[in-house]
Design a protein around this motif. Structure first.
Motif, PDB file in Angstrom:
ATOM      1  N   THR A 129      -4.997  71.734  72.345  1.00  0.00           N
ATOM      2  CA  THR A 129      -5.997  72.703  72.769  1.00  0.00           C
ATOM      3  C   THR A 129      -6.187  72.603  74.278  1.00  0.00           C
ATOM      4  O   THR A 129      -6.263  71.506  74.831  1.00  0.00           O
ATOM      5  N   ILE A 130      -6.244  73.748  74.926  1.00  0.00           N
ATOM      6  CA  ILE A 130      -6.446  73.771  76.369  1.00  0.00           C
ATOM      7  C   ILE A 130      -7.935  73.616  76.654  1.00  0.00           C
ATOM      8  O   ILE A 130      -8.771  74.279  76.049  1.00  0.00           O
ATOM      9  N   TYR A 131      -8.226  72.710  77.589  1.00  0.00           N
ATOM     10  CA  TYR A 131      -9.599  72.455  77.993  1.00  0.00           C
ATOM     11  C   TYR A 131      -9.680  72.611  79.513  1.00  0.00           C
ATOM     12  O   TYR A 131      -8.792  72.138  80.225  1.00  0.00           O
ATOM     13  N   LYS A 136      -7.685  72.390  84.216  1.00  0.00           N
ATOM     14  CA  LYS A 136      -7.115  73.005  83.017  1.00  0.00           C
ATOM     15  C   LYS A 136      -5.960  72.136  82.511  1.00  0.00           C
ATOM     16  O   LYS A 136      -5.027  71.836  83.263  1.00  0.00           O
ATOM     17  N   LEU A 138      -3.968  70.469  78.535  1.00  0.00           N
ATOM     18  CA  LEU A 138      -3.949  70.287  77.079  1.00  0.00           C
ATOM     19  C   LEU A 138      -4.602  68.941  76.816  1.00  0.00           C
ATOM     20  O   LEU A 138      -4.170  67.906  77.343  1.00  0.00           O
ATOM     21  N   ILE A 172       1.229  72.349  80.018  1.00  0.00           N
ATOM     22  CA  ILE A 172       0.833  73.690  79.554  1.00  0.00           C
ATOM     23  C   ILE A 172       2.044  74.627  79.533  1.00  0.00           C
ATOM     24  O   ILE A 172       2.218  75.399  78.594  1.00  0.00           O
ATOM     25  N   ASN A 177      -1.264  76.405  72.881  1.00  0.00           N
ATOM     26  CA  ASN A 177      -2.685  76.225  72.617  1.00  0.00           C
ATOM     27  C   ASN A 177      -2.963  76.649  71.177  1.00  0.00           C
ATOM     28  O   ASN A 177      -3.052  77.834  70.882  1.00  0.00           O
ATOM     29  N   THR A 178      -3.069  75.696  70.283  1.00  0.00           N
ATOM     30  CA  THR A 178      -3.244  76.001  68.868  1.00  0.00           C
ATOM     31  C   THR A 178      -4.717  76.109  68.479  1.00  0.00           C
ATOM     32  O   THR A 178      -5.541  75.317  68.939  1.00  0.00           O
TER      33      THR A 178
END
Length: 188
Positions: A129-131, A136, A138, A172, A177-178
């Protein structure tokens, strides 16, 4: 899929709860393996207990223990644990691994099978998940390729910054990004 369960001396109780919860969700995941990656300061009796709990959940497993603790704390020690586990996977396994920390909680049965299926379908080296904070990236609890060092060598060189924010654009660029992984913490 290999599930790497990372445990430091500060989160033993939370790791017990996590493994009990995993067993409640999925009493048997025979097609999945685990690697219990423990810090040097985790007492032997806790290592044994955690290994036994994980063994109830997964088809097979191994133990890998950090030999020394530098006393430098976060993020140095977790970086060293990640590096040790990633190198072990690269040398001994064939396939990706999911890095699972005690504060990463599965929410439904079949969670690891679902992650494995989506990873195989997407055919990318990194899936998580991208945060956006602190930059920015994963987030660390994600699926990694067997050869992390070839895909993002900076991750294995991390010392004073967490490995997941080392060359994050590269991760990235080669990632997905799941929606199967969410990050819900009270930080940054």
């Amino acid at each position: 899929m290999l599930c790497v369960i990372a445990v430091s001396h500060k989160d033993i109780a939370q790791a017990r709860d996590l493994l009990d919860w995993i067993y409640e969700l999925d009493p048997s995941m025979p097609s999945h393996k685990f690697l219990l990656m423990v810090g040097a300061l985790v007492p032997t009796y806790d290592v044994t207990d955690l290994f036994n709990r994980a063994s109830k959940c997964f088809g097979s497993g191994k133990l890998l223990r950090q030999q020394t603790d530098s006393g430098k704390g976060w993020p140095y020690e977790p970086n060293q644990m990640f590096k040790l586990a990633a190198q072990w996977v690269s040398k001994t396994q064939s396939g990706p691994f999911f890095w699972l920390e005690p504060d990463c909680i599965p929410t439904r049965s079949g969670w690891l099978t679902a992650l494995e299926a989506e990873y195989k379908a997407k055919r990318v080296p990194f899936m998580g998940t991208i945060y956006p904070y602190p930059i920015k990236h994963l987030n660390g609890c994600m699926v990694y390729p067997q050869n992390v060092g070839q895909k993002n060598p900076a991750m294995l060189m991390a010392t004073n910054k967490s490995w997941d924010i080392m060359a994050p654009g590269l991760t990235i660029q080669h990632g997905f990004n799941t929606p199967l992984i969410q990050r819900q913490l009270a930080d940054p």
